[in-house]
Write a protein that holds these residues in place. Structure first.
Motif, PDB file in Angstrom:
ATOM      1  N   GLU A   1       0.807  -1.212   0.000  1.00 32.56           N
ATOM      2  CA  GLU A   1       0.000   0.000   0.000  1.00 32.56           C
ATOM      3  C   GLU A   1       0.840   1.262   0.000  1.00 32.56           C
ATOM      4  O   GLU A   1       0.346   2.330   0.305  1.00 32.56           O
ATOM      5  CB  GLU A   1      -0.944  -0.018   1.206  1.00 32.56           C
ATOM      6  CG  GLU A   1      -1.908  -1.181   1.153  1.00 32.56           C
ATOM      7  CD  GLU A   1      -2.889  -1.200   2.308  1.00 32.56           C
ATOM      8  OE1 GLU A   1      -2.499  -0.805   3.418  1.00 32.56           O
ATOM      9  OE2 GLU A   1      -4.043  -1.601   2.078  1.00 32.56           O
TER      10      GLU A   1
ATOM     11  N   SER B   1     -12.061   2.984  -6.300  1.00 32.80           N
ATOM     12  CA  SER B   1     -11.443   2.785  -4.989  1.00 32.80           C
ATOM     13  C   SER B   1     -11.654   3.981  -4.085  1.00 32.80           C
ATOM     14  O   SER B   1     -11.949   3.827  -2.901  1.00 32.80           O
ATOM     15  CB  SER B   1      -9.951   2.522  -5.140  1.00 32.80           C
ATOM     16  OG  SER B   1      -9.760   1.373  -5.905  1.00 32.80           O
ATOM     17  N   THR B   2     -11.483   5.184  -4.623  1.00 28.96           N
ATOM     18  CA  THR B   2     -11.728   6.380  -3.809  1.00 28.96           C
ATOM     19  C   THR B   2     -13.186   6.411  -3.376  1.00 28.96           C
ATOM     20  O   THR B   2     -13.505   6.813  -2.254  1.00 28.96           O
ATOM     21  CB  THR B   2     -11.440   7.681  -4.581  1.00 28.96           C
ATOM     22  OG1 THR B   2     -11.101   7.363  -5.916  1.00 28.96           O
ATOM     23  CG2 THR B   2     -10.346   8.463  -3.938  1.00 28.96           C
TER      24      THR B   2
ATOM     25  N   SER C   1     -13.718   4.035  -0.552  1.00 25.79           N
ATOM     26  CA  SER C   1     -13.166   4.656   0.641  1.00 25.79           C
ATOM     27  C   SER C   1     -14.169   5.665   1.217  1.00 25.79           C
ATOM     28  O   SER C   1     -14.425   5.700   2.425  1.00 25.79           O
ATOM     29  CB  SER C   1     -11.852   5.341   0.267  1.00 25.79           C
ATOM     30  OG  SER C   1     -11.086   5.589   1.392  1.00 25.79           O
TER      31      SER C   1
ATOM     32  N   ALA D   1     -17.214   3.897   2.724  1.00 30.39           N
ATOM     33  CA  ALA D   1     -16.901   3.323   4.035  1.00 30.39           C
ATOM     34  C   ALA D   1     -16.911   4.420   5.093  1.00 30.39           C
ATOM     35  O   ALA D   1     -17.467   4.249   6.180  1.00 30.39           O
ATOM     36  CB  ALA D   1     -15.542   2.632   3.998  1.00 30.39           C
ATOM     37  N   ARG D   2     -16.314   5.559   4.738  1.00 28.36           N
ATOM     38  CA  ARG D   2     -16.235   6.675   5.687  1.00 28.36           C
ATOM     39  C   ARG D   2     -17.647   7.142   6.077  1.00 28.36           C
ATOM     40  O   ARG D   2     -17.964   7.278   7.253  1.00 28.36           O
ATOM     41  CB  ARG D   2     -15.443   7.813   5.023  1.00 28.36           C
ATOM     42  CG  ARG D   2     -14.912   8.861   5.969  1.00 28.36           C
ATOM     43  CD  ARG D   2     -13.849   9.724   5.284  1.00 28.36           C
ATOM     44  NE  ARG D   2     -14.304  10.304   4.026  1.00 28.36           N
ATOM     45  CZ  ARG D   2     -13.648  10.189   2.875  1.00 28.36           C
ATOM     46  NH1 ARG D   2     -12.527   9.526   2.809  1.00 28.36           N
ATOM     47  NH2 ARG D   2     -14.119  10.756   1.775  1.00 28.36           N
TER      48      ARG D   2
ATOM     49  N   ARG E   1      -5.616   3.654  -1.326  1.00 29.57           N
ATOM     50  CA  ARG E   1      -5.835   2.825  -0.164  1.00 29.57           C
ATOM     51  C   ARG E   1      -7.142   3.205   0.515  1.00 29.57           C
ATOM     52  O   ARG E   1      -7.534   4.347   0.530  1.00 29.57           O
ATOM     53  CB  ARG E   1      -4.690   3.064   0.816  1.00 29.57           C
ATOM     54  CG  ARG E   1      -4.378   1.908   1.684  1.00 29.57           C
ATOM     55  CD  ARG E   1      -2.941   2.056   2.128  1.00 29.57           C
ATOM     56  NE  ARG E   1      -2.796   3.299   2.876  1.00 29.57           N
ATOM     57  CZ  ARG E   1      -2.747   3.343   4.208  1.00 29.57           C
ATOM     58  NH1 ARG E   1      -2.823   2.253   4.902  1.00 29.57           N
ATOM     59  NH2 ARG E   1      -2.592   4.486   4.818  1.00 29.57           N
ATOM     60  N   ILE E   2      -7.813   2.226   1.053  1.00 29.69           N
ATOM     61  CA  ILE E   2      -9.022   2.515   1.804  1.00 29.69           C
ATOM     62  C   ILE E   2      -8.592   3.028   3.156  1.00 29.69           C
ATOM     63  O   ILE E   2      -8.034   2.291   3.966  1.00 29.69           O
ATOM     64  CB  ILE E   2      -9.889   1.255   1.912  1.00 29.69           C
ATOM     65  CG1 ILE E   2     -10.096   0.790   0.492  1.00 29.69           C
ATOM     66  CG2 ILE E   2     -11.154   1.521   2.726  1.00 29.69           C
ATOM     67  CD1 ILE E   2     -11.265   0.072   0.109  1.00 29.69           C
ATOM     68  N   GLU E   3      -8.762   4.314   3.346  1.00 29.71           N
ATOM     69  CA  GLU E   3      -8.271   4.926   4.567  1.00 29.71           C
ATOM     70  C   GLU E   3      -9.223   4.607   5.704  1.00 29.71           C
ATOM     71  O   GLU E   3     -10.397   4.925   5.644  1.00 29.71           O
ATOM     72  CB  GLU E   3      -8.192   6.451   4.409  1.00 29.71           C
ATOM     73  CG  GLU E   3      -7.353   6.911   3.232  1.00 29.71           C
ATOM     74  CD  GLU E   3      -5.873   6.955   3.549  1.00 29.71           C
ATOM     75  OE1 GLU E   3      -5.518   6.781   4.735  1.00 29.71           O
ATOM     76  OE2 GLU E   3      -5.084   7.147   2.618  1.00 29.71           O
ATOM     77  N   GLY E   4      -8.710   3.943   6.692  1.00 31.63           N
ATOM     78  CA  GLY E   4      -9.551   3.664   7.853  1.00 31.63           C
ATOM     79  C   GLY E   4      -8.711   3.767   9.105  1.00 31.63           C
ATOM     80  O   GLY E   4      -7.494   3.708   9.052  1.00 31.63           O
TER      81      GLY E   4
ATOM     82  N   VAL F   1     -11.340  -4.575   5.852  1.00 29.87           N
ATOM     83  CA  VAL F   1     -10.978  -4.483   4.435  1.00 29.87           C
ATOM     84  C   VAL F   1     -10.157  -5.689   4.016  1.00 29.87           C
ATOM     85  O   VAL F   1      -9.139  -6.006   4.634  1.00 29.87           O
ATOM     86  CB  VAL F   1     -10.150  -3.208   4.153  1.00 29.87           C
ATOM     87  CG1 VAL F   1      -9.815  -3.119   2.667  1.00 29.87           C
ATOM     88  CG2 VAL F   1     -10.892  -1.966   4.601  1.00 29.87           C
TER      89      VAL F   1
ATOM     90  N   SER G   1     -16.526  13.554  -0.748  1.00 28.68           N
ATOM     91  CA  SER G   1     -17.661  12.790  -0.210  1.00 28.68           C
ATOM     92  C   SER G   1     -19.007  13.399  -0.600  1.00 28.68           C
ATOM     93  O   SER G   1     -20.035  12.939  -0.125  1.00 28.68           O
ATOM     94  CB  SER G   1     -17.613  12.653   1.319  1.00 28.68           C
ATOM     95  OG  SER G   1     -16.520  11.872   1.685  1.00 28.68           O
TER      96      SER G   1
END
Lengths: 652, 321
Positions: free
Chosen positions: A551, B67-68, B71, B74-75, B106-109, B118, B239
């Motif tokens: 990543e 992907s964005t 993300s 999810a947020r 990347r899926i920011e979490g 994820v 968003s």
């Protein structure tokens, strides 16, 4: 003549600067630690283990005061290796200069401020490309008016070569970066006279490797294309302003961990290429230390590099002659070749909408990852000889390394991090918090409204704002960015077919036995952005048949451990080059254990002294890889064996 | 309680480490693991809490910003206090079998957030676009999480693959990309339940694309005004529009539930997925031997009715044959 330095605390760095100036150094080159470069305060969780590691931590105006204690900024020529947070460091510098009563127009120095190469190579970016370019343009506008002797941007092709760029790529992407900056300034509607001045102030920072004829020609080609760009694209009529101004740091990528004393000879040859002829001579040179591949250099190692420059300048007759290559057919032909190939690549970048677009799409990074893969494969296969590494490996015991112990390289005292955090907390407690709040508000407003960010940054510096506060305010407006890794679009060169076929068969077999394909998590914990190693491992592992989760840079140990649990990986590989490996690996192992993954095998790669490698292995790390493990194929084989021995039920 | 029952309990309790292990188990192709994974899925199904989650299948051409958007989804869903599971599918290399996963945005979490899970999965090259184990992984995820998002790289065949595992298919379109014409030609506009024009930040280009899309949809759904899927404009970066997207998806699911179609849809989907798996193993010839697709599907339906998973039914049929 200067050496790139700065470490542990502002006070310790100040002592180092004074000592270097006393030895005849003529300027200062400030290295900052990674938290400062990426906009974190020393007590931020991301900063843990990184404070003072790669340079000096600067949290506030108080730290800068201490850094330059007893030095008059008006008389200094200060080069600052700072990019994403360059506007902030310049604001602190201006605030300190005003405090000292200096005349701003006399301040001389350079902020590196090349954000594009951070996305491609060095990794200390923070904001997305567009607001980053805006910050650069703001600084240019400000310095042209108030600090006319200051170089606000130093376009770096240096780091592109460190990421594996060919000479043509080095020229093309650096020029592409300069074009992006100049176009941004031009789009603000400045006058031709201002544009001329800005063009004249853009300087470059080049690399130089052992192919030193190529390096001579690269400089000539650079100068030729820069002149053409100034005249044709920006209409700069004054030939003096179109002169290609540059400094050079010679190559670190080619320095070896094996027989490190050979690096002294490499460094001298690399320096020769960029000083030999008058028309292709760097204005400033920085040399790495001979033992850089082993760890942080000590003052004595830096002295050796300084002496090498002094011998060349004062003992040899190099500086006594006009250009010695004038009229050389060979040099002219190679120069034209490089210029033509580089210009074609500049045009390819412009056709994609410019360097920002080409970087965001991953195009440039993919080209660099592929070029570096080709270079490493050539060394692995022996078609490119590296003395002491893949040829002539036998060696007498080295008296230089015999001391071999921990003392042979400089270590940062772990107490200095705590000391710095304490200083920061004292600073926060001692300032006027209302003034800080209103300064940050003004900064945020300027960021949203689009006015120049330098004045509110300088005001914030004076109000006692910290580095993390400045950066977090802008993060809130601009957002944070994650650059493409370049791995997906690159592939392992065909010449390695035989090795790949063998590895694939092994992995297919292991897949059958495991019931699913071996899955590898490649992680770069911490702030260090040097991702060559992680990229090359990810690339080869994928092409050999691993499922690779990568990543990119700056993933925290906590995030890595979580990803390992969520993703169900068989193996974790960590890459760390900042020197913070003990802290970061320790924390990652701890986090994994906390998630019940204590048995998951972990390997580590990076610049890791043998003593530390032993420590890491004692803590449970299964293997440690360093630059002397240049055969990536063998590393992959070890990874396969490791998965086999840890994930399969024991026989019997 | 045996080991598998305990694992199921922990999955249902949303223990992410257990979810990770359960998915690794359903990915495992060894015969013994297959038995165990079959039993795991059965236990999940009979727990009475399985398939409580709403599965969105997100697809679209490369570069559309999927992907964005995942993300951002999810947020926003986490902000609504929904637990979220994400399954991101990347292509495998046909030559090495290897794959690079997570190399997109990347899926920011927050790594401390236990209610956001994820997982990435390689397509494995078995079926168009979705890994063999994707269906089973979705069953695990929908048992644990309220919202499940499956993201696939939509190229060619795979755009239709994702419908086999998701309740609501979301097609992401990039404005001004020429995608639209391709979709119309390929008949892809028939599939999605919700359409998204991403990159609202592009301004008028995006709103124009949305208008064109609505017109095209009206044309492909003549006389079925009520069934024309909604088009939502989003900006994954800010968003914007993502709340509305979640609302539209929830409405779609509520509609399915209200008409009683949800269970029937899921059963049909499982049957189709089982058929894909069966055909993958037995080939067109194997299907023929059973008297064609309709017969094969009927037999699979029986096997599924006995509580088998799609995978279990397909392998049982392959053995019976």
């Amino acid at each position: 003549m200067r050496t790139y330095s700065g470490h542990s605390t502002p006070k310790a760095s100040n002592e180092l600067y004074r000592a270097n100036l006393a030895k005849g150094q003529t300027g200062l080159s400030v290295a900052f630690d990674l938290p400062t470069q990426t906009g974190y305060d020393s007590d931020a969780s991301f900063a843990r283990g990184e404070v003072g590691k790669t340079g000096v931590p600067i949290d506030s105006l108080g730290d800068l005061r201490e850094l330059f204690e007893g030095l008059q900024l008006e008389q200094m020529n200060t080069s600052m290796t700072i990019n994403a947070t360059a506007a902030w460091l310049l604001a602190l510098y201006v605030a300190l200069a005003e405090e000292q009563g200096a005349t701003l127009s006399k301040l001389r120095g350079t902020t590196q401020n090349d954000i594009i190469k951070e996305y491609l190579s060095r990794g200390t970016y923070v904001f997305p490309p567009e607001p980053s370019l805006r910050l650069i343009a703001d600084m240019i506008e400000y310095t042209v008016e108030h600090l006319p002797e200051f170089n606000p941007v130093n376009v770096c092709s240096y780091h592109l070569q460190e990421a594996g760029a060919t000479p043509e790529q080095e020229i093309a992407y650096a020029l592409g970066t300069a074009i992006a900056v100049l176009d941004t300034v031009q789009a603000r509607g400045v006058s031709q006279a201002s544009l001329d001045k800005v063009f004249g102030r853009v300087s470059f920072f080049l690399n130089s490797n052992l192919r030193f004829i190529d390096e001579v020609c690269k400089q000539r080609a650079f100068a030729r294309l820069w002149d053409k760009l100034g005249l044709e694209r920006y209409g700069v009529q004054d030939a003096k302003l179109r002169r290609f101004r540059y400094g050079v740091q010679v190559n670190s990528l080619g320095l070896t961990e094996a027989q490190p004393e050979n690096n002294i000879i490499r460094i001298v040859l690399e320096m020769l290429g960029v000083t030999l002829s008058r028309d292709a001579r760097a204005r400033a040179i920085q040399l790495p230390a001979w033992n850089e591949a082993l760890g942080l250099p000590r003052p004595w190692d830096q002295q050796l590099s300084l002496r090498a420059q002094q011998i060349l300048a004062y003992e040899s007759d190099l500086l006594e002659h006009a250009d010695i290559f004038e009229g050389s057919v060979v040099i002219e032909r190679r120069t034209s070749e490089l210029a033509a190939a580089a210009w074609a690549e500049v045009e390819a970048v412009l056709a994609r909408g410019g360097i920002v677009q080409a970087v965001a799409e991953g195009y440039v990074k993919e080209r660099l990852v592929a070029a570096n893969a080709a270079r490493l494969v050539a060394i692995e296969q022996g078609t490119q000889i590296v003395v002491g590494v893949n040829e002539f490996r036998e060696s007498e015991p080295s008296p230089l390394l015999e001391a071999g112990s921990v003392d042979a390289i400089l270590r940062v005292d772990p107490a200095s991090e705590a000391e710095q955090i304490e200083r920061l907390q004292r600073w926060r407690a001692g300032r006027d918090s209302a003034a800080v709040a209103s300064a940050l508000e003004a900064l945020e407003r300027a960021a949203r409204e689009g006015s120049n960010l330098m004045p509110p940054s300088i005001a914030a510096a004076k109000a006692g704002v910290t580095t993390g506060e400045w950066a977090n305010t802008l993060r809130g407006v601009f957002g944070e960015y994650r650059a493409p890794t370049g791995v997906s679009g690159a592939s392992t060169p065909e010449t390695l077919q035989e090795q790949l076929t063998r590895l694939r068969a092994e992995l297919d077999d292991l897949t059958e036995q495991l019931g699913r394909r071996p899955k590898l998590l490649v992680g770069k914990p911490g702030l260090d952005g040097h991702s060559n190693g992680a990229e090359q491992i990810a690339l080869r592992a994928r092409d050999a048949g691993f499922e690779v989760v990568y990543e990119g840079i700056r993933v925290s140990p906590k995030e890595l451990a979580r990803a390992a649990a969520d993703e169900g990986v068989h193996l974790v590989g960590l890459s760390i080059l900042s020197g913070a490996h003990l802290e970061l690996v320790g924390e990652t192992l701890e986090r994994l254990r906390a998630l019940g993954l204590g048995e998951l095998p972990v390997v580590v790669g990076g610049i890791i002294p043998e003593e530390d490698a032993a420590l890491l292995r004692a803590r449970g790390v299964r293997a440690v890889f360093t630059p002397k493990d240049y055969r990536i194929g063998q590393i992959i084989e070890q990874l396969i064996a490791l998965v086999r021995s840890t994930s399969l039920p024991k026989a019997g | 309680m045996d080991e598998l029952q305990e694992l199921v309990e922990r999955v249902l309790a949303r223990d992410f480490a257990a979810v990770g292990r359960a998915i690794s188990l359903v990915e495992d192709r060894r015969p013994r693991a297959s038995e165990r994974s079959e039993r795991l899925l059965q236990l999940l199904r009979t727990s009475g809490r399985a398939a409580a989650g709403h599965c969105l299948g997100l697809t679209g051409p490369p570069g559309a910003g999927k992907s964005t958007l995942v993300s951002a989804l999810a947020r926003v869903a986490r902000r609504r206090a929904l637990s979220v599971g994400v399954l991101a599918v990347d292509p495998s290399s046909p030559r090495s079998g290897g794959a690079l996963l997570g190399d997109r945005v990347r899926i920011e979490g927050d790594p401390d957030d236990e209610l956001l899970y994820v997982r990435s999965m390689a397509s494995g090259g078995d079926l168009g676009g979705l890994a063999r184990a994707a269906g089973a992984a979705v069953e695990v995820l929908t048992a644990a999480y309220e919202l499940v998002v499956v993201e696939t790289v939509g190229v060619g065949q795979s755009e239709t693959d994702v419908e086999h595992v998701s309740d609501t298919v979301v097609l992401v379109v990039q404005p001004a990309s020429g995608d639209l014409l391709q979709f119309i030609k390929a008949g892809i506009l028939e599939i999605p339940d919700v359409l998204v024009v991403n990159k609202l930040d592009l301004g008028p280009v995006a709103t124009r694309a949305a208008a064109e899309l609505r017109a095209a949809l009206a044309a492909t759904h003549p006389g079925r005004q009520a069934s024309v899927p909604p088009v939502v404009l989003t900006s994954a970066a800010t968003s914007d529009g993502v709340d509305e997207l979640l609302d539209r998806c929830a409405e779609h699911r509520a509609q399915l539930a209200a008409t009683g179609a949800l269970e029937a849809e899921r059963a049909a989907r499982r049957r189709r997925w089982a058929y894909r798996l069966f055909r993958d193993w037995a080939g067109a010839r194997g299907v023929q031997q059973l008297g064609g697709r309709a017969h094969a599907e009927a037999r699979l339906a029986l096997l599924l009715g006995e509580g088998r998973s799609a995978w279990g039914a397909a392998s049982a049929l392959a053995e019976q044959r």
